[in-house]
Design an enzyme around this catalytic site. Structure first.
Site, PDB file in Angstrom:
ATOM      1  CG  HIS A  54      -0.520   0.023   2.668  1.00 47.29           C
ATOM      2  ND1 HIS A  54       0.358  -0.956   2.984  1.00 47.29           N
ATOM      3  CD2 HIS A  54      -0.358   0.775   3.415  1.00 47.29           C
ATOM      4  CE1 HIS A  54       0.745  -0.549   4.280  1.00 47.29           C
ATOM      5  NE2 HIS A  54       0.256   0.499   4.557  1.00 47.29           N
ATOM      6  CG  HIS A  56       0.251   4.249   4.722  1.00 49.83           C
ATOM      7  ND1 HIS A  56      -0.617   3.457   5.880  1.00 49.83           N
ATOM      8  CD2 HIS A  56      -0.827   5.144   4.305  1.00 49.83           C
ATOM      9  CE1 HIS A  56      -1.830   3.984   5.934  1.00 49.83           C
ATOM     10  NE2 HIS A  56      -1.838   4.922   5.248  1.00 49.83           N
ATOM     11  CG  ASP A  58       5.087   2.691   7.624  1.00 48.19           C
ATOM     12  OD1 ASP A  58       3.924   3.270   6.720  1.00 48.19           O
ATOM     13  OD2 ASP A  58       4.653   1.758   8.337  1.00 48.19           O
ATOM     14  CG  HIS A  59       4.316  -0.241   4.289  1.00 45.50           C
ATOM     15  ND1 HIS A  59       4.142  -1.532   4.824  1.00 45.50           N
ATOM     16  CD2 HIS A  59       3.649   0.677   5.370  1.00 45.50           C
ATOM     17  CE1 HIS A  59       3.657  -1.657   5.936  1.00 45.50           C
ATOM     18  NE2 HIS A  59       3.426  -0.391   6.414  1.00 45.50           N
ATOM     19  CG  HIS A 112      -4.093  -0.171   6.726  1.00 43.17           C
ATOM     20  ND1 HIS A 112      -3.824   0.458   8.088  1.00 43.17           N
ATOM     21  CD2 HIS A 112      -2.857   0.327   6.162  1.00 43.17           C
ATOM     22  CE1 HIS A 112      -2.815   1.092   8.208  1.00 43.17           C
ATOM     23  NE2 HIS A 112      -2.199   1.067   7.101  1.00 43.17           N
ATOM     24  CG  ASP A 129       0.757  -1.637   7.807  1.00 38.21           C
ATOM     25  OD1 ASP A 129       1.503  -2.474   8.033  1.00 38.21           O
ATOM     26  OD2 ASP A 129       0.933  -0.340   7.607  1.00 38.21           O
ATOM     27  CG  HIS A 167       4.265  -2.230  11.273  1.00 37.55           C
ATOM     28  ND1 HIS A 167       5.215  -1.041  11.365  1.00 37.55           N
ATOM     29  CD2 HIS A 167       3.576  -1.805  10.268  1.00 37.55           C
ATOM     30  CE1 HIS A 167       4.670  -0.264  10.603  1.00 37.55           C
ATOM     31  NE2 HIS A 167       3.728  -0.625   9.928  1.00 37.55           N
TER      32      HIS A 167
HETATM   33 ZN   LIG Z   1       2.843   0.302   8.258  1.00 38.84          ZN
HETATM   34 ZN   LIG Z   2       0.026   1.440   6.676  1.00 35.11          ZN
END
Ligand SMILES: [Zn+2]
Ligand SMILES: [Zn+2]
Length: 255
Positions: A54, A56, A58-59, A112, A129, A167
């Protein structure tokens, strides 16, 4: 198939997927570039694809730096073409991905985010996530109906499916699970085991889908004990699967 788990940022995991016969590789959800580039060099593989679950940061934060060194395709859900850096390949439910001699399958799991996908290679599920070990992602762009349907889709995979999530959240997720289902013996023993692993700094990911079905409160919409916990928090809670899921998610958000 070889899977190299790479811890990034505070608690993210990226995964380097390698076809051992051809030495072709894909990196799943690179939060940042440098540690990933080092592993690619160490493993002496040729990077063909970045697989993003996805949009985000942090990905996907490592996409730019990785693309500066490796000419590779960037996969994500078709609807995320404007939100993922370097996006070249839109995928959707049921699409196949070829990596050397390995074949992966795309599973569309919105909730999400609206464009979240999971990737399944053999019995290894990379679910970002959406499904966490002992938890699930927050509903940033989706409804409880969508997320519950997405989780149900993942639960239909075989019990021995390995869950590689985005995570390292297992311990705090289990602390919440214990608050809603403290008499579940499988949950109690998992919590003890995970606390032991974390006290040594060891990873708790991957888990198995079987263990998730037994202990993850977001998949246990049939648990009588969870029903009792929800009813005691709010007597008006309805007990159909979507309402149970929504109520557990709401409780976790405030935990
Ligand atoms: Zn994440
Ligand atoms: Zn996420």
């Amino acid at each position: 198939m070889k899977i190299v788990q790479i811890p990034l940022l505070r608690d993210n995991y990226a995964y380097l997927l390698v076809c051992e016969k051809t030495k072709r590789a894909a990196i799943l959800d690179p939060s940042e570039a440098d540690p990933v580039l080092n592993r690619i060099d160490q493993e002496q593989v040729s990077l063909e694809a970045i697989l993003n679950t996805h949009h985000h940061r942090d990905h996907t934060g490592g996409n730019e730096g990785i693309l500066a060194r490796h000419k590779s395709e960037v996969y994500g859900h078709t609807s995320d073409s404007e939100r993922i850096f370097g996006f070249t390949r839109g995928v959707d439910e049921g699409d196949e991905i070829q990596l050397g001699e390995l074949k992966g399958k795309v599973i569309f799991v919105p909730g999400h985010t609206s464009g979240h996908v999971a990737y399944l290679f053999e019995n290894n599920l990379f679910c970002g996530d959406t499904l966490f070990t002992a938890g699930c992602g927050r509903l940033f762009e989706g409804t409880p109906e969508q997320m519950q349907a997405s989780l149900k889709k993942l639960m239909a995979l075989p019990d021995n499916t390995k869950v590689y999530c985005g995570h390292e959240y297992t311990e705090s997720n289990l602390r919440f699970a214990m608050s809603v289902e403290p008499k579940n013996p499988k949950l109690v023993s998992r919590f003890e085991r995970v606390q032991g692993l974390r006290s040594r700094g060891a990873p708790t990911v991957p888990g198995t889908l079987e263990e998730e079905k037994q202990t993850n409160p977001f998949l246990r919409w049939d648990s009588k004990e969870i029903h009792v916990s929800l009813k005691s928090a709010d007597p008006d809670t309805r007990l159909d699967p979507v309402s149970v899921f929504a109520a557990v998610r709401k409780m976790k958000d405030a935990f």
